[in-house]
Design an enzyme around this catalytic site. Structure first.
Site, short mmCIF file in Angstrom:
data_model
loop_
_atom_site.label_atom_id
_atom_site.label_comp_id
_atom_site.label_asym_id
_atom_site.label_seq_id
_atom_site.Cartn_x
_atom_site.Cartn_y
_atom_site.Cartn_z
N CYS A 1 0.82 -1.21 0.00
CA CYS A 1 0.00 0.00 0.00
C CYS A 1 0.86 1.27 0.00
O CYS A 1 1.47 1.59 -1.00
CB CYS A 1 -0.98 -0.02 1.18
SG CYS A 1 -2.33 1.17 0.99
N HIS B 1 -4.12 -4.90 -0.25
CA HIS B 1 -3.74 -5.49 1.03
C HIS B 1 -3.87 -7.01 1.00
O HIS B 1 -4.95 -7.55 1.24
CB HIS B 1 -4.60 -4.91 2.15
CG HIS B 1 -4.19 -3.55 2.58
ND1 HIS B 1 -3.27 -3.32 3.59
CD2 HIS B 1 -4.54 -2.32 2.11
CE1 HIS B 1 -3.08 -2.02 3.73
NE2 HIS B 1 -3.83 -1.39 2.84
N GLU C 1 -2.86 -9.09 3.12
CA GLU C 1 -3.14 -9.61 4.46
C GLU C 1 -4.61 -9.47 4.84
O GLU C 1 -5.06 -9.99 5.87
CB GLU C 1 -2.27 -8.89 5.50
CG GLU C 1 -2.79 -7.57 5.99
CD GLU C 1 -2.77 -6.43 4.99
OE1 GLU C 1 -3.37 -5.38 5.26
OE2 GLU C 1 -2.15 -6.58 3.92
#
EC number: 6.3.5.5
Length: 368
Positions: free
Chosen positions: A257, A342, A344
């Site tokens: 990001c 993202h 994750e």
């Protein structure tokens, strides 16, 4: 409780206040996430922003704290159509009303969030002021107009760690030969689940403040430099940019990001501010190398200029399927790679978790 939302263009929206009584100022941004309000509110990337959900009911499963991405709420305020007053979930310990009140953050409900979202898409992201305990629209607009633009603030200093600290990798998780590898993570407001994903793969981590100089980083003898997510304008993160410049070509460099934007800037590319950003868990991304589409979780207001990548050694690996903006880059010759989305998640789809973090393990010499 009375509440009012004022935008810098003169728009005034009145509603019902909840959470803490007070005033919140920042950019009004919207997310299309259906769930994940705990994760979003505690994501340090929302520092300096008032968060609005397009989904009409928020807070229905309460707040447990298990999914927090940091210790506190970082969004300045919350705007929703309806905030659930009687949540139900066996792990819930409080309502979203109580959560905001405990954290000293104001919220407003009874708002036509779809109308505000359409306005943001048409006119772009604007400064806003959310005031609870009052319905003075003129005052709210005045406060919004006098609040400095997000690009004028050093938001990173508010969310970075204050001093270096070490987190050992999960015991027996490292699959590579020899001892676990060591990554220095430049903390620009890192989400907890990024740390978790690196940790559970057995990688030793040293988190360092955003202002850490390359010489200090070198003292930790890293095998990998990792640049985290964070709030604001990436061009403000000059120390992180210099760190990437110093280590590019000597050890692998990766980022997510905000970190993706910083890596691109360090390699000579440019960034620019999007009209209204990408925020939500339903953003389609195309892998240009594998010719595959996946759904990603995103939260960013800036992007890398694709045309500026020429001559940097970086190439576009991932592209947003909606607006064709850059979603990830890799270097042609060096172990340098980053993604705008993202992997994750937390919250959102986990389509790319193993692809990204598996590559981190691979460049460190580990086995997938």
């Amino acid at each position: 409780m009375k509440a009012v939302l004022g935008l810098e263009d003169g728009t005034v929206i009145r509603g019902t206040g909840f959470g803490a009584e007070g005033t919140a100022c920042g950019e009004l941004v919207f997310t299309t996430q259906f769930t994940g309000y705990e994760e979003a509110l505690t994501d340090p990337s929302y520092k300096g922003q008032i968060l609005m959900f397009t989904y009409p009911l928020i807070g229905n499963y309460g707040v447990s704290g298990e999914r927090f991405q940091s210790d506190n709420i970082h969004a300045e305020g919350l705007v929703v159509r309806e905030a659930c007053k009687k949540p139900y979930h066996y792990k819930s310990t409080r309502s979203i009303h109580q959560f905001l009140e405990d954290e000293g953050k104001p919220g407003i409900e009874g708002v036509d969030t779809r109308m505000l979202t359409i306005g943001a898409r048409e006119r772009g992201t604007m400064r806003a002021a959310l005031i609870t305990g009052s319905d003075d629209g003129e005052e709210a607009v005045k406060v919004a107009r006098n609040f400095p633009q997000i690009t004028d603030e050093e938001l990173i200093a508010r969310v970075t760690c204050k001093e270096p600290h070490f987190i050992p990798g999960a015991e027996c998780a490292w699959k590579g030969s020899g001892k676990p590898k060591h990554a220095v993570v430049v903390d620009l407001g890192i989400k907890r689940n990024i740390i978790n994903n690196l940790h559970k793969r057995g990688i030793d981590l040293t988190l360092v403040p955003a202002t850490t100089k390359p010489k200090e980083i070198a003292g930790f003898e890293p095998d990998l430099l990792f640049i985290s997510n964070g709030p604001g304008d990436p061009e403000k993160a000059t120390d992180a940019i210099n760190a990437v410049k110093a280590f590019a070509g000597t050890i692998p460099v990766a980022g997510i990001c905000f970190g993706h934007q910083i890596i691109s800037l360090a390699m000579g590319a440019r960034t620019y501010k999007l009209k209204f950003g990408h925020r939500g868990g339903n953003q389609p991304v195309k892998d240009l190398i594998e010719n595959k589409i996946f759904i990603s979780s995103q939260n960013h207001g800036y992007a890398v200029d694709a045309d500026s990548l020429e001559g940097t050694g970086l190439y576009v690996k991932y592209l947003n399927a909606n607006d064709k903006t850059v979603e990830g880059v890799s270097h042609k010759d060096l172990d340098i790679f980053s993604v705008q989305f993202h992997p994750e998640a937390q919250a959102g789809p986990m389509d790319t978790e193993e692809t990204f973090f598996g590559k981190v393990v691979k460049v460190l010499g580990g086995d997938l």
